[in-house]
Design a protein around this motif. Sequence first.
Motif, mmCIF file in Angstrom:
data_model
loop_
_atom_site.group_PDB
_atom_site.id
_atom_site.type_symbol
_atom_site.label_atom_id
_atom_site.label_comp_id
_atom_site.label_asym_id
_atom_site.label_seq_id
_atom_site.Cartn_x
_atom_site.Cartn_y
_atom_site.Cartn_z
ATOM 1 N N TYR A 17 -0.625 3.554 -1.514
ATOM 2 C CA TYR A 17 0.782 3.872 -1.290
ATOM 3 C C TYR A 17 1.617 2.595 -1.368
ATOM 4 C CZ TYR A 17 0.018 8.672 0.456
ATOM 5 O OH TYR A 17 -0.294 10.002 0.578
ATOM 6 N N SER A 18 2.865 2.731 -1.751
ATOM 7 C CA SER A 18 3.802 1.619 -1.661
ATOM 8 C C SER A 18 4.530 1.708 -0.323
ATOM 9 C CB SER A 18 4.809 1.667 -2.811
ATOM 10 O OG SER A 18 5.576 2.864 -2.757
ATOM 11 N N GLY A 19 4.941 0.549 0.199
ATOM 12 C CA GLY A 19 5.688 0.533 1.446
ATOM 13 C C GLY A 19 4.858 0.225 2.667
ATOM 14 N N GLY A 20 3.544 0.181 2.530
ATOM 15 C CA GLY A 20 2.689 -0.124 3.666
ATOM 16 C C GLY A 20 1.343 0.550 3.533
ATOM 17 N N PRO A 21 0.349 0.080 4.292
ATOM 18 C CA PRO A 21 -0.987 0.660 4.173
ATOM 19 C C PRO A 21 -1.052 2.099 4.676
ATOM 20 C CG PRO A 21 -0.891 -0.881 6.008
ATOM 21 C CD PRO A 21 0.404 -1.020 5.271
ATOM 22 N N GLU A 50 0.532 0.996 10.437
ATOM 23 C CA GLU A 50 1.557 0.062 10.900
ATOM 24 C C GLU A 50 2.784 0.775 11.459
ATOM 25 O OE1 GLU A 50 2.464 -2.578 7.723
ATOM 26 O OE2 GLU A 50 0.539 -3.662 7.860
ATOM 27 N N ARG A 51 2.959 2.048 11.112
ATOM 28 C CA ARG A 51 4.123 2.809 11.575
ATOM 29 C C ARG A 51 3.778 3.784 12.694
ATOM 30 N NH1 ARG A 51 7.232 1.986 6.816
ATOM 31 N NH2 ARG A 51 6.490 -0.039 6.084
ATOM 32 N N GLY A 59 8.074 5.818 5.721
ATOM 33 C CA GLY A 59 8.683 4.907 4.760
ATOM 34 C C GLY A 59 7.720 4.428 3.699
ATOM 35 N N VAL A 60 6.788 5.290 3.300
ATOM 36 C CA VAL A 60 5.814 4.946 2.267
ATOM 37 C C VAL A 60 5.893 5.984 1.152
ATOM 38 C CG1 VAL A 60 4.256 3.792 3.883
ATOM 39 C CG2 VAL A 60 3.965 6.245 3.434
ATOM 40 N N ARG A 61 5.378 5.608 -0.005
ATOM 41 C CA ARG A 61 5.355 6.531 -1.145
ATOM 42 C C ARG A 61 3.994 6.444 -1.823
ATOM 43 N NH1 ARG A 61 8.896 8.314 1.112
ATOM 44 N NH2 ARG A 61 11.048 8.818 0.464
#
Length: 424
Positions: free
Chosen positions: A275-279, A299-300, A330-332
């Motif tokens: 994913y983009s934006g974080g693991p 992380e979120r 907030g990930v994609r």
Amino acid sequence: MGALRQGGGAAVNAAEWIASRLPELLEEHGVVGAQLAVLADGEIIDAAAGVLDAGTRAPVTTESLFQIASITKVWTATLVQELVNEGRLDLDAPVRDVLPGFRPVITPRQLLTHTSGLDGDLFHDTGSGDDAVEKFVARLADAAQIAPPGELWSYCNSGFTVLGRIVEVLRGKPFNAVLEERLAAPLRLTVATTYAERTASHAVGHEDGRPVTDPGPESDWPAGSALAMSARDLLAFARMHLATPTFAVMREPQVLLPDFGNRASWGLGWELPDYSGGPVIGHHGANRGLASFLRVAPERGIAVALLTNGGAAREVFDHVIENVFSELAGVRRPEPPTPPDAPEPVNERFLGSYRCAGHEVVVTQADHGRVRVDLDGEEREFVALRDDAVIALERPHTVLVLMGDLVHFGRAAARIWEPPGGET
């Protein structure tokens, strides 16, 4: 209703979305019944819709139990990691150090990362007694290896049953008892670890809208044959993982997957999609007529769990990822591969027959530079994605990767026949 509305608390917004949207999604995609749970702001909210059994029409509630299938592997990996944390198991020592009668020279780390090379879909019915896992692993002593240990990722159910036996030997108790005592009971979760524990509150698998009466053998418990729970309790387990520092190592990348068109890797039991934006970590599972999905943004502190019992469950999961999980975390996720507009002719090296435990792939020439792929009796046309990969023309856009004399579709299958001169 589309994505989550803006403003307000994350948990409140998620609760409104899943309560209104879940029944609609089940109706749209022919899903018999489902539970959906969301972890946000440290709180778990959930909803249920549909029925447990199309015959009895008993409704799904948030307390109903669904089999989580291969998501069980993360529970097994957690029990293994506890042994590592206690200094009782070395992930890089030979398995035979703990299981002296086990002949393949592989390590627990290779089993956790699906790189042992063991032919992965061996399913032996060795009963449901306390010695079922022991008997199962004994039958793997001479199992074929599709690749040398440590060289290739290939999804391996059998390997997790071996890990379950390691847990049994080092804890001195049957696998199910260890799982209950060390994970379910401390977290105060309601789980069923055998088919014998099924009650009217258990979801029944469905195929073509009809209940599946034969769930199959349950002797490979550590790989995912029988463990059942609610979506809420599955997220309570995930929340525990995020709060336990010694489990963080399980989320670290260990091996890259073959290039199926979207980069992904594997940790110690966890799938690590790119994913983009974080693991993001997760796993999914499927038993007869049942499908389960888990995604976590560590992380979120955001997670979703979807448990279903028939129908186009993947379509429902896609909606949840796009409209709840991605919005909150907030990930994609990466865009899935699609057939190119003007593909090159397929490399003739693909032509032939391939086999591994439980699967057979036959690739023959078709018109216009395409190939016809028969995968376990389902035949579809594929075009070239790259020189070493082909992709199905119709959805789902399955990708097969050619790796020497192996064709890889999540499992690696070895070539058993090649047409002379590349002709059919």
